[in-house]
Design a protein around this motif. Structure first.
Motif, PDB file in Angstrom:
ATOM      1  N   ALA A 158       1.042  -2.752   2.824  1.00 36.60           N
ATOM      2  CA  ALA A 158       1.006  -3.145   1.295  1.00 36.60           C
ATOM      3  C   ALA A 158      -0.764  -3.979   1.676  1.00 36.60           C
ATOM      4  O   ALA A 158      -1.143  -4.197   0.378  1.00 36.60           O
ATOM      5  CB  ALA A 158       1.540  -4.680   0.117  1.00 36.60           C
ATOM      6  N   VAL A 159      -0.417  -4.801   3.216  1.00 41.15           N
ATOM      7  CA  VAL A 159      -1.673  -5.555   2.807  1.00 41.15           C
ATOM      8  C   VAL A 159      -2.897  -5.179   3.024  1.00 41.15           C
ATOM      9  O   VAL A 159      -4.100  -4.764   2.630  1.00 41.15           O
ATOM     10  CB  VAL A 159      -0.982  -6.606   4.455  1.00 41.15           C
ATOM     11  CG1 VAL A 159      -2.191  -7.148   5.152  1.00 41.15           C
ATOM     12  CG2 VAL A 159       0.062  -7.484   4.298  1.00 41.15           C
ATOM     13  N   TRP A 160      -2.380  -3.287   3.543  1.00 41.55           N
ATOM     14  CA  TRP A 160      -3.750  -2.845   3.916  1.00 41.55           C
ATOM     15  C   TRP A 160      -4.272  -2.019   2.844  1.00 41.55           C
ATOM     16  O   TRP A 160      -5.161  -2.452   2.270  1.00 41.55           O
ATOM     17  CB  TRP A 160      -3.121  -1.516   4.555  1.00 41.55           C
ATOM     18  CG  TRP A 160      -4.211  -0.120   5.345  1.00 41.55           C
ATOM     19  CD1 TRP A 160      -5.209  -0.277   6.545  1.00 41.55           C
ATOM     20  CD2 TRP A 160      -4.802   0.919   4.317  1.00 41.55           C
ATOM     21  NE1 TRP A 160      -6.588   0.026   5.957  1.00 41.55           N
ATOM     22  CE2 TRP A 160      -5.810   1.193   4.983  1.00 41.55           C
ATOM     23  CE3 TRP A 160      -4.415   1.083   3.410  1.00 41.55           C
ATOM     24  CZ2 TRP A 160      -6.424   2.347   4.594  1.00 41.55           C
ATOM     25  CZ3 TRP A 160      -4.877   2.354   2.707  1.00 41.55           C
ATOM     26  CH2 TRP A 160      -5.707   2.530   3.312  1.00 41.55           C
ATOM     27  N   LEU A 161      -3.536  -2.148   2.044  1.00 42.61           N
ATOM     28  CA  LEU A 161      -3.994  -1.658   0.052  1.00 42.61           C
ATOM     29  C   LEU A 161      -4.777  -2.806   0.004  1.00 42.61           C
ATOM     30  O   LEU A 161      -5.941  -2.126  -1.276  1.00 42.61           O
ATOM     31  CB  LEU A 161      -2.592  -0.979  -0.485  1.00 42.61           C
ATOM     32  CG  LEU A 161      -2.067   0.098  -0.151  1.00 42.61           C
ATOM     33  CD1 LEU A 161      -1.453   0.839  -1.326  1.00 42.61           C
ATOM     34  CD2 LEU A 161      -3.661   1.377  -0.387  1.00 42.61           C
ATOM     35  N   ILE A 162      -4.567  -3.826   0.353  1.00 38.47           N
ATOM     36  CA  ILE A 162      -5.441  -5.059  -0.352  1.00 38.47           C
ATOM     37  C   ILE A 162      -6.909  -4.825   0.074  1.00 38.47           C
ATOM     38  O   ILE A 162      -8.016  -5.070  -0.266  1.00 38.47           O
ATOM     39  CB  ILE A 162      -4.185  -6.325  -0.530  1.00 38.47           C
ATOM     40  CG1 ILE A 162      -4.042  -6.180  -1.294  1.00 38.47           C
ATOM     41  CG2 ILE A 162      -5.666  -7.423  -0.891  1.00 38.47           C
ATOM     42  CD1 ILE A 162      -2.332  -7.535  -1.069  1.00 38.47           C
ATOM     43  N   ALA A 163      -6.549  -5.173   1.350  1.00 38.62           N
ATOM     44  CA  ALA A 163      -8.088  -4.501   2.125  1.00 38.62           C
ATOM     45  C   ALA A 163      -9.002  -3.666   2.143  1.00 38.62           C
ATOM     46  O   ALA A 163     -10.202  -3.656   1.957  1.00 38.62           O
ATOM     47  CB  ALA A 163      -7.265  -4.679   3.893  1.00 38.62           C
ATOM     48  N   ALA A 164      -8.069  -2.436   1.568  1.00 45.95           N
ATOM     49  CA  ALA A 164      -8.876  -0.965   0.576  1.00 45.95           C
ATOM     50  C   ALA A 164      -9.698  -1.328  -0.362  1.00 45.95           C
ATOM     51  O   ALA A 164     -11.008  -1.099  -0.965  1.00 45.95           O
ATOM     52  CB  ALA A 164      -7.666  -0.142   1.050  1.00 45.95           C
ATOM     53  N   ALA A 165      -8.729  -1.981  -0.435  1.00 42.60           N
ATOM     54  CA  ALA A 165      -9.346  -2.707  -2.193  1.00 42.60           C
ATOM     55  C   ALA A 165     -10.654  -3.597  -2.048  1.00 42.60           C
ATOM     56  O   ALA A 165     -11.906  -3.194  -2.811  1.00 42.60           O
ATOM     57  CB  ALA A 165      -8.135  -3.345  -3.327  1.00 42.60           C
ATOM     58  N   THR A 166     -10.498  -4.071  -1.385  1.00 41.83           N
ATOM     59  CA  THR A 166     -11.271  -5.137  -1.014  1.00 41.83           C
ATOM     60  C   THR A 166     -13.103  -4.196  -0.302  1.00 41.83           C
ATOM     61  O   THR A 166     -14.238  -4.586  -1.398  1.00 41.83           O
ATOM     62  CB  THR A 166     -11.593  -6.422  -0.389  1.00 41.83           C
ATOM     63  OG1 THR A 166     -10.353  -6.742  -0.561  1.00 41.83           O
ATOM     64  CG2 THR A 166     -12.199  -7.059   0.346  1.00 41.83           C
ATOM     65  N   ALA A 167     -12.766  -3.513   0.221  1.00 43.23           N
ATOM     66  CA  ALA A 167     -13.653  -2.592   0.549  1.00 43.23           C
ATOM     67  C   ALA A 167     -14.384  -1.638  -0.844  1.00 43.23           C
ATOM     68  O   ALA A 167     -15.580  -1.461  -0.369  1.00 43.23           O
ATOM     69  CB  ALA A 167     -13.301  -1.447   1.964  1.00 43.23           C
ATOM     70  N   PHE A 168     -13.567  -0.896  -1.349  1.00 47.02           N
ATOM     71  CA  PHE A 168     -14.258  -0.489  -2.740  1.00 47.02           C
ATOM     72  C   PHE A 168     -14.616  -1.587  -3.332  1.00 47.02           C
ATOM     73  O   PHE A 168     -15.902  -0.904  -3.423  1.00 47.02           O
ATOM     74  CB  PHE A 168     -12.694   0.125  -3.042  1.00 47.02           C
ATOM     75  CG  PHE A 168     -13.004   0.615  -3.980  1.00 47.02           C
ATOM     76  CD1 PHE A 168     -13.068   1.372  -4.248  1.00 47.02           C
ATOM     77  CD2 PHE A 168     -13.253   0.126  -5.520  1.00 47.02           C
ATOM     78  CE1 PHE A 168     -14.199   2.302  -5.670  1.00 47.02           C
ATOM     79  CE2 PHE A 168     -13.623   0.589  -6.580  1.00 47.02           C
ATOM     80  CZ  PHE A 168     -13.437   1.621  -6.831  1.00 47.02           C
TER      81      PHE A 168
END
Length: 423
Positions: free
Chosen positions: A183-193
């Motif tokens: 879940a934390v990684w998905l938040i970081a991926a959404a941030t990078a996007f």
């Protein structure tokens, strides 16, 4: 797309086309005028300023640590708070002055001081010795700073802390998957996007590797094969990256292309690990425990399906071969235990074909990192077959010779077919 390397190549091409008379000078000038301005680069003064800022931050932390026991508790807290406030104030000043690199550095230093504050306050007030919980708190603070300031450095600090957190939690609770990190990684991926930042995409791609490595090593104690689990992770990262890049959004293209590059290199590394490590472990397995859990198998299958879906959207033959590379690496896992009585020749052949598909895929799609990953994979698999696997050296040499003859014959037939197809 409009980075410095691309702009230099475009300028060279425009000059050559203009000299050859392909385009008129007015057309070349209009193309140059239509391009957006390049962002300011990092000059020598900025590099020296970065080093100076890091030295000042290190001096501050060293001074506080040296006199920690002599400073009153309230003053200690004030010093730590002041450090974060000063770093944030300097970052805001640099941001208002257009010094984005220095502003990013200040935000990163603030995130580091925040982590040091967590450790020192925990030691000062004798809080519970939950080191993983401290890493999670540090990660949350660093992520908050990254979201508020847009700092890539703070994002890196948050991802590093989150990676340490998930590794510790995986070690503490080896009987369950540590899904909160996902879940934390998905938040970081959404941030990078949302940032549309290649640097952030690289950070996000790298951050996924520790979770898969820690998880695969955890399952090794249950009898699973770590390299097979890593193969499924690499397949999912590669296929998901291709699928994301197939989206018409430029932000998705940037994020997905970076994820797919790391997935390709991970796939090549896994192929090497399978050849060099699987035989010694599988041969001792009784067969009562599967070599890979069901969730990992489904992850690998999802990666292959996503790559095929990407190929269907983009109509690129190279992505079809990328899907073949993923499938062949995954296929080696069930083939291997079946060959436990002897050398797993079919698994070797599948891995070699997979790496060859990866090279050809990169050539067809003109993706140089994928080509490099494929060549590294071929070299690793050949080296592993030659030196790292137990068995008859004569048999391995015969296998490599036969594979080479087949490859040369295929290349000869392909070379004869290509001119006819061109006509």
């Amino acid at each position: 797309m409009f980075d410095k390397t691309y702009r230099q190549r475009l300028e060279t091409d425009l000059a050559q086309w203009e000299a050859d008379g392909v385009i008129a000078p007015a057309v070349a000038a209009s193309i140059r005028n239509a391009l957006p301005p390049l962002p300011a680069g990092i000059n020598i003064a900025v590099v020296v300023a970065i080093v100076g800022g890091l030295l000042i931050a290190a001096a501050f932390l060293a001074f506080v640590a040296a006199h920690w026991t002599e400073i009153a508790r309230l003053l200690r807290f004030v010093i730590l708070l002041a450090g974060m406030v000063v770093a944030g104030g300097l970052g805001a000043w640099f941001a208002s002055a257009g010094r984005t690199v220095l502003a990013d550095l200040c935000a990163s230093i603030g995130a580091i001081i925040f982590g040091a504050g967590i450790a020192l306050v925990g030691q000062m007030y004798h809080l519970g010795e939950d080191f993983a919980g401290g890493m999670l708190l540090w990660s949350i603070g660093a992520f908050a700073g990254a979201l508020l300031t847009g700092s890539r450095g703070a994002l890196a600090v948050g991802l590093v802390a989150a990676s340490i957190w998930t590794c510790l939690r995986t070690y503490d609770t080896p009987d369950a998957l540590h899904l909160p990190f996902v879940a934390v990684w998905l938040i970081a991926a959404a941030t990078a996007f949302a940032w549309n930042s290649r640097v952030a995409a690289h950070l996000v791609a790298i951050a996924m590797l520790p979770w898969w490595i820690a998880t695969s090593l955890r399952f090794e104690f249950d009898g699973a094969q770590p390299s097979f689990l890593l193969a499924n992770g690499a397949a999912l990262l590669f296929g998901a990256g291709l699928a994301i890049a197939a989206s018409p959004s430029p932000r998705a293209l940037r994020l997905g292309s970076v994820l797919s590059i790391y997935g390709a290199f991970a796939l090549a590394g896994v192929a090497f690990l399978e050849v060099t490590t699987v035989d010694d472990i599988v041969s001792f397995r009784t067969g009562t425990v599967p070599a890979q859990p069901l969730w990992a198998i489904l992850s690998g299958i999802a990666g292959a399906i996503l790559s095929l879906a990407s190929a269907g959207i983009t109509r690129r033959a190279g992505e079809v071969l990328a899907a073949c590379a993923i499938g062949l690496v995954l296929l080696a896992a069930p083939i291997w235990p079946a060959s436990a009585a002897g050398e797993p020749w079919f698994a070797y052949a599948a891995l070699l074909c997979a790496m060859l598909c990866l090279v050809v895929s990169g050539m067809l799609d003109e993706v140089r990192p994928r080509i490099v990953a494929g060549w590294l994979g071929i070299a690793g698999v050949i080296a592993g077959i030659t030196w790292a696997v137990k068995g008859s050296l004569l048999g391995r040499s015969a296998f490599l010779a036969a594979a080479g003859i087949i490859a040369v014959g295929f290349a000869t037939a392909l070379n004869r077919m290509l001119p006819r197809a061109a006509r």
